[in-house]
Write a protein that holds these residues in place. Sequence first.
Motif, PDB file in Angstrom:
ATOM      1  N   ASN A 113       0.824  -1.209   0.000  1.00 54.39           N
ATOM      2  CA  ASN A 113       0.000   0.000   0.000  1.00 54.39           C
ATOM      3  C   ASN A 113       0.859   1.260   0.000  1.00 54.39           C
ATOM      4  O   ASN A 113       0.508   2.257  -0.632  1.00 54.39           O
ATOM      5  CB  ASN A 113      -0.943   0.009   1.205  1.00 54.39           C
ATOM      6  CG  ASN A 113      -1.958  -1.114   1.153  1.00 54.39           C
ATOM      7  OD1 ASN A 113      -2.163  -1.744   0.113  1.00 54.39           O
ATOM      8  ND2 ASN A 113      -2.586  -1.392   2.276  1.00 54.39           N
ATOM      9  N   LEU A 114       1.984   1.214   0.723  1.00 47.37           N
ATOM     10  CA  LEU A 114       2.908   2.356   0.704  1.00 47.37           C
ATOM     11  C   LEU A 114       3.462   2.565  -0.698  1.00 47.37           C
ATOM     12  O   LEU A 114       3.637   3.704  -1.136  1.00 47.37           O
ATOM     13  CB  LEU A 114       4.051   2.147   1.704  1.00 47.37           C
ATOM     14  CG  LEU A 114       3.675   2.160   3.183  1.00 47.37           C
ATOM     15  CD1 LEU A 114       4.905   1.874   4.035  1.00 47.37           C
ATOM     16  CD2 LEU A 114       3.032   3.471   3.579  1.00 47.37           C
ATOM     17  N   LEU A 115       3.744   1.466  -1.408  1.00 41.45           N
ATOM     18  CA  LEU A 115       4.226   1.570  -2.782  1.00 41.45           C
ATOM     19  C   LEU A 115       3.172   2.222  -3.681  1.00 41.45           C
ATOM     20  O   LEU A 115       3.476   3.120  -4.461  1.00 41.45           O
ATOM     21  CB  LEU A 115       4.616   0.196  -3.328  1.00 41.45           C
ATOM     22  CG  LEU A 115       5.068   0.151  -4.787  1.00 41.45           C
ATOM     23  CD1 LEU A 115       6.303   1.007  -4.994  1.00 41.45           C
ATOM     24  CD2 LEU A 115       5.320  -1.286  -5.207  1.00 41.45           C
ATOM     25  N   VAL A 116       1.930   1.782  -3.565  1.00 40.93           N
ATOM     26  CA  VAL A 116       0.843   2.363  -4.366  1.00 40.93           C
ATOM     27  C   VAL A 116       0.682   3.847  -4.038  1.00 40.93           C
ATOM     28  O   VAL A 116       0.546   4.686  -4.933  1.00 40.93           O
ATOM     29  CB  VAL A 116      -0.480   1.592  -4.132  1.00 40.93           C
ATOM     30  CG1 VAL A 116      -1.656   2.323  -4.752  1.00 40.93           C
ATOM     31  CG2 VAL A 116      -0.362   0.179  -4.684  1.00 40.93           C
ATOM     32  N   ALA A 117       0.730   4.183  -2.748  1.00 40.13           N
ATOM     33  CA  ALA A 117       0.597   5.574  -2.325  1.00 40.13           C
ATOM     34  C   ALA A 117       1.751   6.414  -2.859  1.00 40.13           C
ATOM     35  O   ALA A 117       1.557   7.538  -3.343  1.00 40.13           O
ATOM     36  CB  ALA A 117       0.545   5.656  -0.800  1.00 40.13           C
ATOM     37  N   LEU A 118       2.950   5.862  -2.794  1.00 43.80           N
ATOM     38  CA  LEU A 118       4.133   6.565  -3.301  1.00 43.80           C
ATOM     39  C   LEU A 118       4.044   6.772  -4.807  1.00 43.80           C
ATOM     40  O   LEU A 118       4.364   7.854  -5.320  1.00 43.80           O
ATOM     41  CB  LEU A 118       5.390   5.773  -2.939  1.00 43.80           C
ATOM     42  CG  LEU A 118       6.727   6.358  -3.352  1.00 43.80           C
ATOM     43  CD1 LEU A 118       6.956   7.695  -2.668  1.00 43.80           C
ATOM     44  CD2 LEU A 118       7.840   5.390  -3.004  1.00 43.80           C
ATOM     45  N   MET A 119       3.577   5.775  -5.534  1.00 42.54           N
ATOM     46  CA  MET A 119       3.427   5.895  -6.985  1.00 42.54           C
ATOM     47  C   MET A 119       2.406   6.977  -7.342  1.00 42.54           C
ATOM     48  O   MET A 119       2.649   7.797  -8.227  1.00 42.54           O
ATOM     49  CB  MET A 119       3.014   4.554  -7.589  1.00 42.54           C
ATOM     50  CG  MET A 119       4.115   3.517  -7.570  1.00 42.54           C
ATOM     51  SD  MET A 119       3.566   1.857  -8.019  1.00 42.54           S
ATOM     52  CE  MET A 119       3.012   2.105  -9.684  1.00 42.54           C
ATOM     53  N   ALA A 120       1.299   6.988  -6.641  1.00 44.49           N
ATOM     54  CA  ALA A 120       0.260   7.992  -6.913  1.00 44.49           C
ATOM     55  C   ALA A 120       0.795   9.396  -6.642  1.00 44.49           C
ATOM     56  O   ALA A 120       0.608  10.314  -7.448  1.00 44.49           O
ATOM     57  CB  ALA A 120      -0.976   7.712  -6.061  1.00 44.49           C
TER      58      ALA A 120
END
Length: 141
Positions: A113-120
């Motif tokens: 989820n941190l990866l998805v948040a960082l990508m966004a």
Amino acid sequence: MRAFFHHAASNEFLRFLAAGAVGFAVDYGMLLVFTGLLHWPPLMARVGSVALAISSTWLINRMWTFRPAADEVRARGLGQELLGYGAVQLTGAAANFIIYGLAVALLGPKPLNLLVALMAGSCAALAINYFGARRFVFVRD
């Protein structure tokens, strides 16, 4: 002649994206270290990870992406360039942090989820960072 400038601008943007990919890897890698190993809260961890990412992208953009302009900037001063780059990146980081924070709040702090948040957040900041670097920092005299 116009095709040459279009090609040069495209290459420059691709180099900027490559530098950003390195910065993204630094950002996410350090985010995992800070949250996983050091147990920092996700937003505090992001402050440290983004500082390291900005430092790495400044070096890459200065030495590779915008090198001709950076060579001319030397006459104006490295400190001024670094402050300008930091200001531009912090503007992009503000947009990045807002999106990141919202995504973490919605998805939770698990590593994926941190990866998805960082990508966004990173996608939101891309245009701000490129435009600012090209227009205000690495400007040819």
